[in-house]
Design a protein around this motif. Structure first.
Motif, PDB file in Angstrom:
ATOM      1  N   ASP A  93      21.919 105.290  81.207  1.00 23.04           N
ATOM      2  CA  ASP A  93      22.115 104.158  80.296  1.00 23.04           C
ATOM      3  C   ASP A  93      23.311 104.424  79.383  1.00 23.04           C
ATOM      4  N   LEU A  94      24.416 103.720  79.631  1.00 17.22           N
ATOM      5  CA  LEU A  94      25.592 103.838  78.769  1.00 17.22           C
ATOM      6  C   LEU A  94      25.563 102.811  77.644  1.00 17.22           C
ATOM      7  N   GLY A  95      24.494 102.025  77.595  1.00 16.57           N
ATOM      8  CA  GLY A  95      24.269 101.154  76.456  1.00 16.57           C
ATOM      9  C   GLY A  95      24.955  99.807  76.519  1.00 16.57           C
ATOM     10  N   MET A  96      24.817  99.089  75.420  1.00 21.02           N
ATOM     11  CA  MET A  96      25.430  97.776  75.241  1.00 21.02           C
ATOM     12  C   MET A  96      26.602  97.939  74.292  1.00 21.02           C
TER      13      MET A  96
ATOM     14  N   ALA B  95      36.213 111.370  88.810  1.00 21.42           N
ATOM     15  CA  ALA B  95      34.999 111.118  89.586  1.00 21.42           C
ATOM     16  C   ALA B  95      33.744 111.478  88.803  1.00 21.42           C
ATOM     17  N   THR B  96      33.902 111.972  87.584  1.00 26.62           N
ATOM     18  CA  THR B  96      32.762 112.455  86.798  1.00 26.62           C
ATOM     19  C   THR B  96      31.906 111.361  86.160  1.00 26.62           C
ATOM     20  N   PRO B  97      32.491 110.366  85.456  1.00 26.35           N
ATOM     21  CA  PRO B  97      31.649 109.382  84.740  1.00 26.35           C
ATOM     22  C   PRO B  97      30.724 108.609  85.672  1.00 26.35           C
ATOM     23  N   TYR B  98      29.533 108.301  85.180  1.00 28.99           N
ATOM     24  CA  TYR B  98      28.597 107.456  85.917  1.00 28.99           C
ATOM     25  C   TYR B  98      27.663 106.784  84.911  1.00 28.99           C
ATOM     26  N   GLY B  99      26.996 105.732  85.350  1.00 28.60           N
ATOM     27  CA  GLY B  99      26.059 105.034  84.483  1.00 28.60           C
ATOM     28  C   GLY B  99      26.379 103.558  84.350  1.00 28.60           C
TER      29      GLY B  99
ATOM     30  N   GLN C  70      22.191  86.588  70.515  1.00 28.18           N
ATOM     31  CA  GLN C  70      21.444  86.302  71.746  1.00 28.18           C
ATOM     32  C   GLN C  70      22.024  87.073  72.922  1.00 28.18           C
ATOM     33  N   SER C  71      23.337  87.206  72.951  1.00 29.62           N
ATOM     34  CA  SER C  71      23.988  87.986  74.005  1.00 29.62           C
ATOM     35  C   SER C  71      23.552  89.445  73.924  1.00 29.62           C
ATOM     36  N   ILE C  72      23.512  89.978  72.714  1.00 32.40           N
ATOM     37  CA  ILE C  72      23.093  91.365  72.503  1.00 32.40           C
ATOM     38  C   ILE C  72      21.642  91.548  72.938  1.00 32.40           C
ATOM     39  N   ASP C  73      20.814  90.580  72.626  1.00 31.49           N
ATOM     40  CA  ASP C  73      19.402  90.649  72.992  1.00 31.49           C
ATOM     41  C   ASP C  73      19.236  90.690  74.513  1.00 31.49           C
ATOM     42  N   PHE C  74      19.972  89.822  75.215  1.00 29.28           N
ATOM     43  CA  PHE C  74      19.882  89.815  76.677  1.00 29.28           C
ATOM     44  C   PHE C  74      20.436  91.117  77.255  1.00 29.28           C
ATOM     45  N   ALA C  75      21.566  91.588  76.723  1.00 26.46           N
ATOM     46  CA  ALA C  75      22.178  92.833  77.197  1.00 26.46           C
ATOM     47  C   ALA C  75      21.195  93.997  77.066  1.00 26.46           C
ATOM     48  N   SER C  76      20.439  94.014  75.987  1.00 25.03           N
ATOM     49  CA  SER C  76      19.462  95.079  75.757  1.00 25.03           C
ATOM     50  C   SER C  76      18.361  95.041  76.814  1.00 25.03           C
ATOM     51  N   LYS C  77      17.953  93.836  77.210  1.00 25.49           N
ATOM     52  CA  LYS C  77      16.928  93.702  78.256  1.00 25.49           C
ATOM     53  C   LYS C  77      17.437  94.283  79.575  1.00 25.49           C
ATOM     54  N   VAL C  78      18.687  93.973  79.903  1.00 27.20           N
ATOM     55  CA  VAL C  78      19.280  94.459  81.157  1.00 27.20           C
ATOM     56  C   VAL C  78      19.357  95.980  81.154  1.00 27.20           C
ATOM     57  N   GLN C  79      19.892  96.553  80.073  1.00 31.14           N
ATOM     58  CA  GLN C  79      20.050  98.004  80.010  1.00 31.14           C
ATOM     59  C   GLN C  79      18.710  98.716  80.032  1.00 31.14           C
TER      60      GLN C  79
ATOM     61  N   GLY D 241      16.030  97.686  81.544  1.00 32.32           N
ATOM     62  CA  GLY D 241      15.557  97.631  82.924  1.00 32.32           C
ATOM     63  C   GLY D 241      16.241  98.647  83.817  1.00 32.32           C
ATOM     64  N   PHE D 242      17.557  98.780  83.653  1.00 33.53           N
ATOM     65  CA  PHE D 242      18.304  99.768  84.441  1.00 33.53           C
ATOM     66  C   PHE D 242      17.789 101.183  84.162  1.00 33.53           C
ATOM     67  N   LYS D 243      17.540 101.456  82.888  1.00 34.94           N
ATOM     68  CA  LYS D 243      17.117 102.796  82.480  1.00 34.94           C
ATOM     69  C   LYS D 243      15.680 103.093  82.885  1.00 34.94           C
ATOM     70  N   ASN D 244      14.766 102.188  82.561  1.00 34.62           N
ATOM     71  CA  ASN D 244      13.344 102.464  82.746  1.00 34.62           C
ATOM     72  C   ASN D 244      12.843 102.210  84.167  1.00 34.62           C
ATOM     73  N   ASN D 245      13.385 101.183  84.829  1.00 33.14           N
ATOM     74  CA  ASN D 245      12.910 100.838  86.169  1.00 33.14           C
ATOM     75  C   ASN D 245      13.736 101.466  87.282  1.00 33.14           C
ATOM     76  N   LEU D 246      15.045 101.559  87.063  1.00 36.36           N
ATOM     77  CA  LEU D 246      15.923 102.105  88.108  1.00 36.36           C
ATOM     78  C   LEU D 246      16.280 103.565  87.870  1.00 36.36           C
TER      79      LEU D 246
END
Length: 367
Positions: A189-192, A106-110, A169-178, A180-185
């Motif tokens: 952040d467990l990264g890409m 139950a410990t891991p999160y992110g 391009q996939s890496i670039d999009f993944a970075s945008k998502v992460q 947003g999760f980190k800075n806005n939510l």
């Protein structure tokens, strides 16, 4: 000179056509139907994934330059090969798959985002096996996937990255998502990560698989299940898709304002220390942690982790970090137990005990 002019006009026309062409996005809700995905803390992965995907689509539908395709919009089972075929036949510009993570602890999160690739990370390999395991629920999977075995590391190593440009391009999009999760939510952040996943390998366009968080973590499961949490995730992913589209198409889109809200998360029940005394044995339970209330129907169980002639203080440091330990004195010796509850809950506790080093631990009925 005339030929050069014709080529120049043709090139300008192609660029203009490319800019006017709608951006094709495939939104994929993980699991579905007979495949529920992870089920922890009263949450079901397939339901959360579908809810978030539909919210993303609703946000993108407001923009006329998007052409959206869903792999599923209801609770149905879609084989991985069909998900890939839908994306390829649609000639999508981007493939986005939404999932929820889970762990025996139950410990891991992110949050993390996966792209197609090879990785030596054991944690990522376990995620790959989990997400690829749906293959076994399909008929004739051996023929369909031509020997692809998600449990075999050699299969994973044998996978190839189809196009380097698509991967970047996939890496670039993944970075945008992460980001947003980190800075806005403000999510962890467990990264890409690059990871061999069949559905990403079989699609010929840039694609990602987003793990929103861990359903096995109580607080994070409450966040993902809440209306606010699902809305927050969908806004960040939709915003990332629009930004990615603008980058690829060299366009400028006025993006909707974010409306991030903090969920009202139900607090877990705090269980107070319990002391049990019987005629032929004494048992003391010490509970220092905040735990989830286990609704028990029928007999109770607990996990026996060891037997010793020595009595130990019921402190986490004496039990490899485990708390909620019970000791029972029987025939001059001491039996140590971890937790108590239903059989289903004790199976989870047993897995945690074994991870902590109690390889011979087992479940017993609580009397």
């Amino acid at each position: 000179m005339k030929k050069i002019l014709i080529l120049l006009i043709f090139s300008i026309s192609m660029i203009s056509f490319s800019q006017e062409k709608k951006f094709k996005i495939v939104l994929d809700a993980g699991h579905g139907g007979k495949d529920p995905g992870a089920q922890k803390n009263g949450c079901i992965e397939k339901e959360i994934a579908l809810d978030v995907i539909l919210r993303i689509g609703k946000l993108l539908e407001k923009y006329p330059d998007f052409d959206i395709k869903y792999t599923r919009t209801t609770d149905v089972f879609i084989p991985l090969k069909d998900r890939a075929k839908i994306a390829n036949d649609f000639e999508a510009d981007l493939f986005v798959s939404v999932h929820c993570n889970s762990s025996v602890s139950a410990t891991p999160y992110g949050s993390m985002t996966l792209v197609m690739g090879l990785s030596r990370s054991n944690m990522n390999f376990e995620i790959a096996k989990t997400e690829n395991a749906v293959i076994f629920q399909e008929e004739d999977y051996k023929k369909t996937y031509q020997g692809f075995d998600p449990n075999n590391p050699q299969t994973q190593i044998g996978l190839k990255i189809l196009q380097e440009e698509s991967l970047l391009q996939s890496i670039d999009f993944a970075s945008k998502v992460q980001s947003g999760f980190k800075n806005n939510l403000k999510r962890k952040d467990l990264g890409m990560h690059q990871q061999p996943l069949w559905v990403l390998d079989a699609t010929v366009m840039p694609g990602v698989l987003i793990e929103l968080g861990f359903l096995s973590n109580y607080a994070e499961s409450r966040y993902m299940k809440s209306e606010e949490g699902k809305s927050n995730y969908s806004q960040i992913i939709a915003k990332s898709i629009i930004e990615y589209k603008d980058q690829i198409k060299e366009t400028t889109t006025e993006i909707f304002p974010l409306d991030i809200k903090e969920p009202k998360i139900e607090e877990p029940v705090i269980v107070k220390p319990i002391v049990e005394v019987s005629k032929d044995s004494t048992a003391t339970t010490i509970t220092n942690d905040t735990v989830i209330k286990d609704t028990i129907v029928g007999p109770k169980y607990k996990v026996q982790i060891s037997f010793s002639t020595k009595k130990l203080e019921l402190l986490p440091e004496n039990f490899n970090g485990l708390s909620n330990i019970t000791v029972a004195e029987i025939n001059g010796g001491y039996k140590y137990y971890y937790g108590e509850g239903s059989m289903e809950n004790c199976k989870k506790l047993l897995a945690e005990a074994k991870l902590k080093g109690y390889k011979s631990a087992f479940i017993v009925e609580s009397k």
